[in-house]
Motif scaffolding. Structure first.
Motif, PDB file in Angstrom:
ATOM      1  N   LYS A  29       0.809  -1.219   0.000  1.00 44.80           N
ATOM      2  CA  LYS A  29       0.000   0.000   0.000  1.00 44.80           C
ATOM      3  C   LYS A  29       0.843   1.271   0.000  1.00 44.80           C
ATOM      4  O   LYS A  29       0.306   2.382  -0.076  1.00 44.80           O
ATOM      5  N   LEU A  30       2.159   1.149   0.094  1.00 48.22           N
ATOM      6  CA  LEU A  30       3.040   2.320   0.120  1.00 48.22           C
ATOM      7  C   LEU A  30       3.602   2.650  -1.258  1.00 48.22           C
ATOM      8  O   LEU A  30       4.379   3.586  -1.396  1.00 48.22           O
ATOM      9  N   LEU A  31       3.197   1.889  -2.253  1.00 47.41           N
ATOM     10  CA  LEU A  31       3.725   2.076  -3.603  1.00 47.41           C
ATOM     11  C   LEU A  31       2.593   2.338  -4.590  1.00 47.41           C
ATOM     12  O   LEU A  31       1.454   1.930  -4.366  1.00 47.41           O
ATOM     13  N   PRO A  32       2.907   3.019  -5.690  1.00 46.96           N
ATOM     14  CA  PRO A  32       1.890   3.141  -6.748  1.00 46.96           C
ATOM     15  C   PRO A  32       1.611   1.772  -7.352  1.00 46.96           C
ATOM     16  O   PRO A  32       2.340   0.803  -7.109  1.00 46.96           O
ATOM     17  N   ALA A  33       0.565   1.675  -8.148  1.00 44.22           N
ATOM     18  CA  ALA A  33       0.190   0.388  -8.743  1.00 44.22           C
ATOM     19  C   ALA A  33       1.322  -0.178  -9.596  1.00 44.22           C
ATOM     20  O   ALA A  33       1.537  -1.395  -9.640  1.00 44.22           O
ATOM     21  N   LYS A  34       2.066   0.707 -10.252  1.00 46.38           N
ATOM     22  CA  LYS A  34       3.237   0.308 -11.045  1.00 46.38           C
ATOM     23  C   LYS A  34       4.452   1.054 -10.502  1.00 46.38           C
ATOM     24  O   LYS A  34       4.402   2.263 -10.288  1.00 46.38           O
ATOM     25  N   PHE A  35       5.528   0.341 -10.270  1.00 46.56           N
ATOM     26  CA  PHE A  35       6.689   0.927  -9.610  1.00 46.56           C
ATOM     27  C   PHE A  35       7.977   0.336 -10.176  1.00 46.56           C
ATOM     28  O   PHE A  35       7.968  -0.711 -10.839  1.00 46.56           O
ATOM     29  N   THR A  36       9.085   1.004  -9.906  1.00 46.69           N
ATOM     30  CA  THR A  36      10.396   0.501 -10.322  1.00 46.69           C
ATOM     31  C   THR A  36      11.020  -0.302  -9.181  1.00 46.69           C
ATOM     32  O   THR A  36      10.600  -0.202  -8.022  1.00 46.69           O
ATOM     33  N   LEU A  37      12.046  -1.068  -9.495  1.00 48.24           N
ATOM     34  CA  LEU A  37      12.759  -1.810  -8.456  1.00 48.24           C
ATOM     35  C   LEU A  37      13.429  -0.859  -7.476  1.00 48.24           C
ATOM     36  O   LEU A  37      13.526  -1.152  -6.277  1.00 48.24           O
ATOM     37  N   THR A  38      13.866   0.284  -7.967  1.00 52.15           N
ATOM     38  CA  THR A  38      14.487   1.277  -7.080  1.00 52.15           C
ATOM     39  C   THR A  38      13.480   1.784  -6.059  1.00 52.15           C
ATOM     40  O   THR A  38      13.815   1.982  -4.884  1.00 52.15           O
ATOM     41  N   GLU A  39      12.222   1.960  -6.462  1.00 50.68           N
ATOM     42  CA  GLU A  39      11.198   2.468  -5.549  1.00 50.68           C
ATOM     43  C   GLU A  39      10.867   1.457  -4.457  1.00 50.68           C
ATOM     44  O   GLU A  39      10.758   1.816  -3.284  1.00 50.68           O
ATOM     45  N   ILE A  40      10.714   0.193  -4.821  1.00 54.44           N
ATOM     46  CA  ILE A  40      10.389  -0.789  -3.790  1.00 54.44           C
ATOM     47  C   ILE A  40      11.594  -1.035  -2.877  1.00 54.44           C
ATOM     48  O   ILE A  40      11.451  -1.261  -1.675  1.00 54.44           O
ATOM     49  N   HIS A  41      12.783  -0.942  -3.437  1.00 56.19           N
ATOM     50  CA  HIS A  41      13.998  -1.052  -2.630  1.00 56.19           C
ATOM     51  C   HIS A  41      14.061   0.073  -1.605  1.00 56.19           C
ATOM     52  O   HIS A  41      14.390  -0.155  -0.432  1.00 56.19           O
ATOM     53  N   ALA A  42      13.691   1.293  -2.012  1.00 53.70           N
ATOM     54  CA  ALA A  42      13.718   2.445  -1.103  1.00 53.70           C
ATOM     55  C   ALA A  42      12.718   2.284   0.039  1.00 53.70           C
ATOM     56  O   ALA A  42      13.003   2.657   1.180  1.00 53.70           O
ATOM     57  N   VAL A  43      11.533   1.730  -0.257  1.00 55.40           N
ATOM     58  CA  VAL A  43      10.531   1.506   0.784  1.00 55.40           C
ATOM     59  C   VAL A  43      11.079   0.579   1.861  1.00 55.40           C
ATOM     60  O   VAL A  43      11.022   0.878   3.057  1.00 55.40           O
ATOM     61  N   TYR A  44      11.637  -0.547   1.442  1.00 59.93           N
ATOM     62  CA  TYR A  44      12.143  -1.513   2.409  1.00 59.93           C
ATOM     63  C   TYR A  44      13.338  -0.962   3.181  1.00 59.93           C
ATOM     64  O   TYR A  44      13.459  -1.181   4.400  1.00 59.93           O
ATOM     65  N   GLU A  45      14.227  -0.255   2.514  1.00 55.75           N
ATOM     66  CA  GLU A  45      15.372   0.336   3.212  1.00 55.75           C
ATOM     67  C   GLU A  45      14.925   1.325   4.282  1.00 55.75           C
ATOM     68  O   GLU A  45      15.432   1.329   5.401  1.00 55.75           O
ATOM     69  N   THR A  46      13.953   2.170   3.931  1.00 53.25           N
ATOM     70  CA  THR A  46      13.487   3.186   4.877  1.00 53.25           C
ATOM     71  C   THR A  46      12.772   2.548   6.057  1.00 53.25           C
ATOM     72  O   THR A  46      13.008   2.925   7.211  1.00 53.25           O
ATOM     73  N   LEU A  47      11.894   1.593   5.796  1.00 55.68           N
ATOM     74  CA  LEU A  47      11.155   0.953   6.885  1.00 55.68           C
ATOM     75  C   LEU A  47      12.082   0.160   7.801  1.00 55.68           C
ATOM     76  O   LEU A  47      11.899   0.145   9.023  1.00 55.68           O
ATOM     77  N   LEU A  48      13.082  -0.480   7.219  1.00 53.17           N
ATOM     78  CA  LEU A  48      13.998  -1.287   8.020  1.00 53.17           C
ATOM     79  C   LEU A  48      15.069  -0.442   8.704  1.00 53.17           C
ATOM     80  O   LEU A  48      15.691  -0.890   9.672  1.00 53.17           O
ATOM     81  N   GLY A  49      15.304   0.763   8.189  1.00 58.90           N
ATOM     82  CA  GLY A  49      16.336   1.620   8.772  1.00 58.90           C
ATOM     83  C   GLY A  49      17.732   1.100   8.541  1.00 58.90           C
ATOM     84  O   GLY A  49      18.632   1.296   9.355  1.00 58.90           O
ATOM     85  N   LYS A  50      17.943   0.425   7.414  1.00 61.04           N
ATOM     86  CA  LYS A  50      19.264  -0.134   7.119  1.00 61.04           C
ATOM     87  C   LYS A  50      19.430  -0.267   5.607  1.00 61.04           C
ATOM     88  O   LYS A  50      18.457  -0.262   4.854  1.00 61.04           O
TER      89      LYS A  50
END
Length: 258
Positions: free
Chosen positions: A184-205
């Motif tokens: 739910k934090l991403l648009p319907a279509k996204f790049t690998l860089t965008e999903i990578h950024a979500v996980y990095e930010t949420l994990l703090g690492k």
């Protein structure tokens, strides 16, 4: 904060509609553009902040009450919401007589001794996840404000809510490795860089940008589209989207993303 008459009715008659001495407190995390925030309720009368929370109606299940409380604070429904811990140590006091007397005086209500709001309270902790740019924060019945704070700039919290936030964030980060909860934090279509950024930010690492998104593709949770996004000269990465059937199954059963 609501009107004096609404508050007075809640303080005097609330026990008829809500279960005393058990509440829900929600750690609502918000992500947007590489930022992670948390929603906090302000209480001028008590001089501090708490997690948004509320009492459980006698007609509600825990999950239904949690969804209602989160919706009242964010103006959004159907957020990712998960129960993570119950806080009920014997010395845990949500409202003391002194707190309640001070609070009543500050808001202009007569002090009611032995109110149903006073004494040891068990709190059921939930965490929620949303895009904070979509939220319209709203103060609760007893609070004065509701605002986003950067996860690294949280003010000291009242009672044991500091520990609640730590436990909620730890649970969120642990479950990110097993449940693909970032959809739910991403648009319907996204790049690998965008999903990578979500996980990095949420994990703090930091995560290996070469391998982590590939893991999601390998598991079949996301699939490559025959579309690209033009983001600059000679830069047009492929777009991806979640496979909702596999994503839903992974939410239910879990899958190892590490």
């Amino acid at each position: 904060m609501n009107s004096i008459s609404e508050l007075q009715d809640f303080i005097i008659n609330g026990h008829k509609h809500y279960m005393p001495h058990i509440s829900i407190d929600a750690a609502i995390f918000g992500y947007h553009d590489h930022q992670l925030k948390i929603l906090l309720s302000g209480y001028k009368a008590l001089g501090g902040y708490c997690l948004p929370g509320g009492y459980i109606k006698r007609t509600e299940t825990l999950d239904k009450a949690a969804n209602r409380i989160v919706a009242e604070s964010t103006s959004l429904t159907d957020l990712y919401l998960k129960q993570y811990k119950t806080f009920g140590d014997p010395d845990r006091i949500k409202w003391s007589e002194l707190d309640f007397e001070k609070f009543s005086k500050e808001i202009g209500l007569p002090y009611i001794k032995d109110s149903w709001l006073i004494d040891q309270t068990i709190s059921v902790g939930y965490y929620a996840l949303t895009d904070f740019s979509l939220v319209t924060p709203k103060a609760g019945l007893l609070s004065d404000s509701c605002d986003w704070f950067n996860i690294d700039e949280i003010p000291p919290l009242l009672y044991d809510h500091d520990q609640m936030v730590k436990d909620a964030l730890h649970t969120l980060r642990t479950q990110l490795y097993y449940y693909p909860i970032a959809e739910k934090l991403l648009p319907a279509k996204f790049t690998l860089t965008e999903i990578h950024a979500v996980y990095e930010t949420l994990l703090g690492k930091k995560l290996d940008i070469r391998n982590f998104p590939k893991k999601l593709v390998f598991l079949g949770l996301i699939k490559k589209l025959n579309e690209k996004r033009n983001i600059g000269p000679h830069r047009a990465p492929f777009l991806y989207k979640f496979d909702l059937k596999k994503y839903t199954k992974a939410l239910e059963t879990g899958t190892t993303l590490t």
